[in-house]
Design a protein around this motif. Structure first.
Motif, PDB file in Angstrom:
ATOM      1  N   ARG A 191      42.240  86.098  53.806  1.00 11.74           N
ATOM      2  CA  ARG A 191      43.074  84.896  53.694  1.00 11.74           C
ATOM      3  C   ARG A 191      42.268  83.771  53.048  1.00 11.74           C
ATOM      4  O   ARG A 191      41.095  83.569  53.380  1.00 11.74           O
ATOM      5  CB  ARG A 191      43.543  84.473  55.091  1.00 11.74           C
ATOM      6  CG  ARG A 191      44.435  83.236  55.101  1.00 11.74           C
ATOM      7  CD  ARG A 191      44.951  82.966  56.497  1.00 11.74           C
ATOM      8  NE  ARG A 191      43.846  82.692  57.419  1.00 11.74           N
ATOM      9  CZ  ARG A 191      44.021  82.400  58.703  1.00 11.74           C
ATOM     10  NH1 ARG A 191      45.230  82.388  59.222  1.00 11.74           N
ATOM     11  NH2 ARG A 191      42.974  82.143  59.478  1.00 11.74           N
ATOM     12  N   VAL A 192      42.901  83.024  52.147  1.00 11.56           N
ATOM     13  CA  VAL A 192      42.243  81.905  51.486  1.00 11.56           C
ATOM     14  C   VAL A 192      43.024  80.623  51.753  1.00 11.56           C
ATOM     15  O   VAL A 192      44.261  80.615  51.766  1.00 11.56           O
ATOM     16  CB  VAL A 192      42.115  82.149  49.963  1.00 11.56           C
ATOM     17  CG1 VAL A 192      43.482  82.294  49.296  1.00 11.56           C
ATOM     18  CG2 VAL A 192      41.321  81.030  49.297  1.00 11.56           C
ATOM     19  N   GLN A 193      42.301  79.541  51.987  1.00  6.02           N
ATOM     20  CA  GLN A 193      42.886  78.214  52.176  1.00  6.02           C
ATOM     21  C   GLN A 193      42.251  77.275  51.157  1.00  6.02           C
ATOM     22  O   GLN A 193      41.052  77.000  51.224  1.00  6.02           O
ATOM     23  CB  GLN A 193      42.622  77.718  53.606  1.00  6.02           C
ATOM     24  CG  GLN A 193      43.299  78.567  54.677  1.00  6.02           C
ATOM     25  CD  GLN A 193      42.882  78.205  56.075  1.00  6.02           C
ATOM     26  OE1 GLN A 193      41.737  77.817  56.311  1.00  6.02           O
ATOM     27  NE2 GLN A 193      43.790  78.333  57.034  1.00  6.02           N
ATOM     28  N   ARG A 194      43.052  76.820  50.203  1.00  5.31           N
ATOM     29  CA  ARG A 194      42.552  75.913  49.173  1.00  5.31           C
ATOM     30  C   ARG A 194      43.719  75.279  48.431  1.00  5.31           C
ATOM     31  O   ARG A 194      44.880  75.656  48.628  1.00  5.31           O
ATOM     32  CB  ARG A 194      41.655  76.652  48.196  1.00  5.31           C
ATOM     33  CG  ARG A 194      42.347  77.715  47.359  1.00  5.31           C
ATOM     34  CD  ARG A 194      41.352  78.434  46.464  1.00  5.31           C
ATOM     35  NE  ARG A 194      41.969  79.525  45.711  1.00  5.31           N
ATOM     36  CZ  ARG A 194      41.269  80.376  44.973  1.00  5.31           C
ATOM     37  NH1 ARG A 194      39.966  80.264  44.882  1.00  5.31           N
ATOM     38  NH2 ARG A 194      41.893  81.357  44.310  1.00  5.31           N
ATOM     39  N   VAL A 195      43.393  74.353  47.539  1.00  7.64           N
ATOM     40  CA  VAL A 195      44.414  73.717  46.698  1.00  7.64           C
ATOM     41  C   VAL A 195      44.602  74.580  45.459  1.00  7.64           C
ATOM     42  O   VAL A 195      43.673  74.720  44.660  1.00  7.64           O
ATOM     43  CB  VAL A 195      43.991  72.286  46.292  1.00  7.64           C
ATOM     44  CG1 VAL A 195      45.064  71.656  45.398  1.00  7.64           C
ATOM     45  CG2 VAL A 195      43.746  71.419  47.524  1.00  7.64           C
ATOM     46  N   PRO A 196      45.774  75.179  45.278  1.00 13.16           N
ATOM     47  CA  PRO A 196      45.985  76.049  44.108  1.00 13.16           C
ATOM     48  C   PRO A 196      45.962  75.253  42.809  1.00 13.16           C
ATOM     49  O   PRO A 196      46.240  74.045  42.787  1.00 13.16           O
ATOM     50  CB  PRO A 196      47.375  76.648  44.357  1.00 13.16           C
ATOM     51  CG  PRO A 196      47.652  76.422  45.810  1.00 13.16           C
ATOM     52  CD  PRO A 196      46.938  75.164  46.169  1.00 13.16           C
ATOM     53  N   ARG A 310      40.962  97.965  60.455  1.00 16.93           N
ATOM     54  CA  ARG A 310      40.944  97.500  59.069  1.00 16.93           C
ATOM     55  C   ARG A 310      42.317  97.065  58.574  1.00 16.93           C
ATOM     56  O   ARG A 310      42.501  96.778  57.407  1.00 16.93           O
ATOM     57  CB  ARG A 310      40.365  98.608  58.188  1.00 16.93           C
ATOM     58  CG  ARG A 310      38.922  98.901  58.571  1.00 16.93           C
ATOM     59  CD  ARG A 310      38.401 100.133  57.910  1.00 16.93           C
ATOM     60  NE  ARG A 310      37.150 100.535  58.591  1.00 16.93           N
ATOM     61  CZ  ARG A 310      36.574 101.679  58.428  1.00 16.93           C
ATOM     62  NH1 ARG A 310      37.085 102.562  57.630  1.00 16.93           N
ATOM     63  NH2 ARG A 310      35.462 101.985  59.065  1.00 16.93           N
ATOM     64  N   SER A 311      43.287  97.056  59.464  1.00 19.87           N
ATOM     65  CA  SER A 311      44.610  96.609  59.040  1.00 19.87           C
ATOM     66  C   SER A 311      44.806  95.130  59.380  1.00 19.87           C
ATOM     67  O   SER A 311      45.771  94.514  58.944  1.00 19.87           O
ATOM     68  CB  SER A 311      45.693  97.439  59.745  1.00 19.87           C
ATOM     69  OG  SER A 311      45.633  97.222  61.141  1.00 19.87           O
ATOM     70  N   GLU A 312      43.905  94.557  60.173  1.00 21.37           N
ATOM     71  CA  GLU A 312      44.075  93.184  60.603  1.00 21.37           C
ATOM     72  C   GLU A 312      43.614  92.197  59.540  1.00 21.37           C
ATOM     73  O   GLU A 312      42.960  92.564  58.572  1.00 21.37           O
ATOM     74  CB  GLU A 312      43.298  92.955  61.895  1.00 21.37           C
ATOM     75  CG  GLU A 312      41.802  93.096  61.706  1.00 21.37           C
ATOM     76  CD  GLU A 312      41.041  92.926  63.002  1.00 21.37           C
ATOM     77  OE1 GLU A 312      39.810  93.029  62.988  1.00 21.37           O
ATOM     78  OE2 GLU A 312      41.694  92.691  64.035  1.00 21.37           O
ATOM     79  N   ARG A 313      43.941  90.925  59.747  1.00 19.00           N
ATOM     80  CA  ARG A 313      43.451  89.870  58.869  1.00 19.00           C
ATOM     81  C   ARG A 313      41.998  89.648  59.229  1.00 19.00           C
ATOM     82  O   ARG A 313      41.686  89.113  60.296  1.00 19.00           O
ATOM     83  CB  ARG A 313      44.278  88.598  59.081  1.00 19.00           C
ATOM     84  CG  ARG A 313      44.021  87.509  58.065  1.00 19.00           C
ATOM     85  CD  ARG A 313      45.089  86.446  58.149  1.00 19.00           C
ATOM     86  NE  ARG A 313      46.380  86.952  57.685  1.00 19.00           N
ATOM     87  CZ  ARG A 313      47.497  86.231  57.681  1.00 19.00           C
ATOM     88  NH1 ARG A 313      47.484  85.000  58.149  1.00 19.00           N
ATOM     89  NH2 ARG A 313      48.626  86.745  57.229  1.00 19.00           N
TER      90      ARG A 313
END
Length: 365
Positions: A191-196, A310-313
């Motif tokens: 998962r990534v959190q940033r300004v696209p 390995r299926s989890e976030r």
């Protein structure tokens, strides 16, 4: 537990006999497999013999200490204590070597990155992940080979598949340093959190990309009946769907019994695309067979073979805070920029340690 080592002595001698046979080396795949197992057993037996030797030395030192308790015996008693500490450390190393290992740890890897939630931003993040793994491979002396890629309009990847191979430069010794042994912990949802780049208001968005890591299967590992394959050819397409090839060079292979579908369009030759697709198909079939076997095994067996879900976030990449967090191991660091440049050793090490701890607990039980 260490009594089990005695049964490995005969196997080690048999492997030595086979490797001395020149005809064995005519089959390179078999020779590599035998050499990997021989190296693994050699390391275990060397540690075991050291443990036995220390046991004998401790006995001798204690005997000498008892013969002259008021004189030089004190020095022998102190030496016995030092030897006991060394033997405890060697026992710990031997216990780790005897932990059931993933039989695929000595293999090369096929790594797939697919965009997910987040549209174009997710595809750009997939490209960032590919760069991260490519840089990590360079740091370890591995070679990467692009097998297939579908680009997005802004230069990201809807999906991309690469092969990661150990080389002589990587000094692969059979001690768990092969690509699959380390990269397998990267499988899951990132998962990534940033300004696209497409965000005009400067708001932070969350998107995700999926990573799949397969052990690269050799023809010896998987038997495929040509009658079970349906092969379709079509024209390669680029971003936006435009044709990038005027010939039907792209290949889609369907394994009818399992329903597994693999397509490749990266090469200009239909034959090359078919070869690449078959490499991916073999690896997927190998993993599918192993997953099916794991599902039928006991809970203890599954805990030894699949200690990490390995299926989890599995991980979050927070750009505003320059933070990277692994949700399985609790690892957290504020050097996201370094990780994206391929400095993954601390992250991978935390997964390896958690995996080993779980396997040791399973052995103890």
């Amino acid at each position: 537990m260490f009594e089990a080592v005695e049964s490995l002595v005969d196997e080690h001698a048999e492997l030595e006999r086979q490797l001395a046979d020149p005809t064995v080396h005519g089959d390179q795949s078999r020779a590599r497999a035998l050499n990997r197992r021989y190296a693994e057993l050699s390391a275990i037996l060397a540690t075991w013999r050291e443990w036995l030797q220390l046991g004998g030395d401790i006995g001798a030192a204690r005997e000498l200490a008892g013969e002259d308790p008021d004189g030089e015996g004190a020095a022998f008693a102190a030496e016995a204590e030092q030897l006991e500490a060394r033997r405890t450390a060697v026992a710990g190393r031997l216990r780790q070597q005897l932990v059931p290992r993933d039989p695929n740890d000595a293999k090369d890897a096929i790594l797939e990155v697919k965009s997910g939630e987040g549209g174009e931003e997710s595809a750009l993040f997939a490209a960032d992940l590919l760069r991260m793994y490519t840089r990590y491979a360079e740091r370890r002396g591995w070679k990467t080979e692009l097998l297939d890629a579908t680009e997005s309009d802004l230069g990201g990847y809807k999906s991309v598949t690469v092969a990661v191979k150990a080389t002589s430069k990587s000094q692969h010794t059979g001690e768990g340093e092969a690509p699959y042994a380390l990269l397998k912990y990267e499988a899951g949802v990132h998962r990534v959190q940033r300004v696209p780049v497409t965000e005009s208001q400067g708001r932070v968005h969350t998107s995700a990309a999926g990573v799949l890591v397969l052990p690269e299967a050799e023809p010896l590992d998987v038997s495929i009946d040509d009658n079970d394959l349906r092969i379709d050819v079509f024209r390669s397409s680029g971003p936006g769907g435009q044709s990038v090839n005027t010939t039907d060079s792209a290949v889609r292979i369907t394994h009818v019994p399992t329903g597994i579908v693999v397509s490749c369009q990266n090469e200009k030759s239909q034959l090359q695309n078919k070869e690449q697709a078959m490499r991916i198909l073999r690896s997927r079939l190998l993993k599918a067979a192993e997953d099916a076997a794991d599902a039928e095994a006991s809970d203890a067996r599954r805990s030894q073979v699949r200690t990490v879900d390995r299926s989890e976030r599995i991980r979050t990449y927070n750009f505003p805070e320059n933070r990277i967090s692994d949700h399985r191991t609790g690892y957290k660091a504020y050097n996201l920029d370094h990780a994206l440049d391929g400095d993954l050793d601390p992250l991978v090490a935390s997964s390896v340690e958690a995996d080993l701890h779980a396997r040791l607990e399973a052995v103890g039980e």
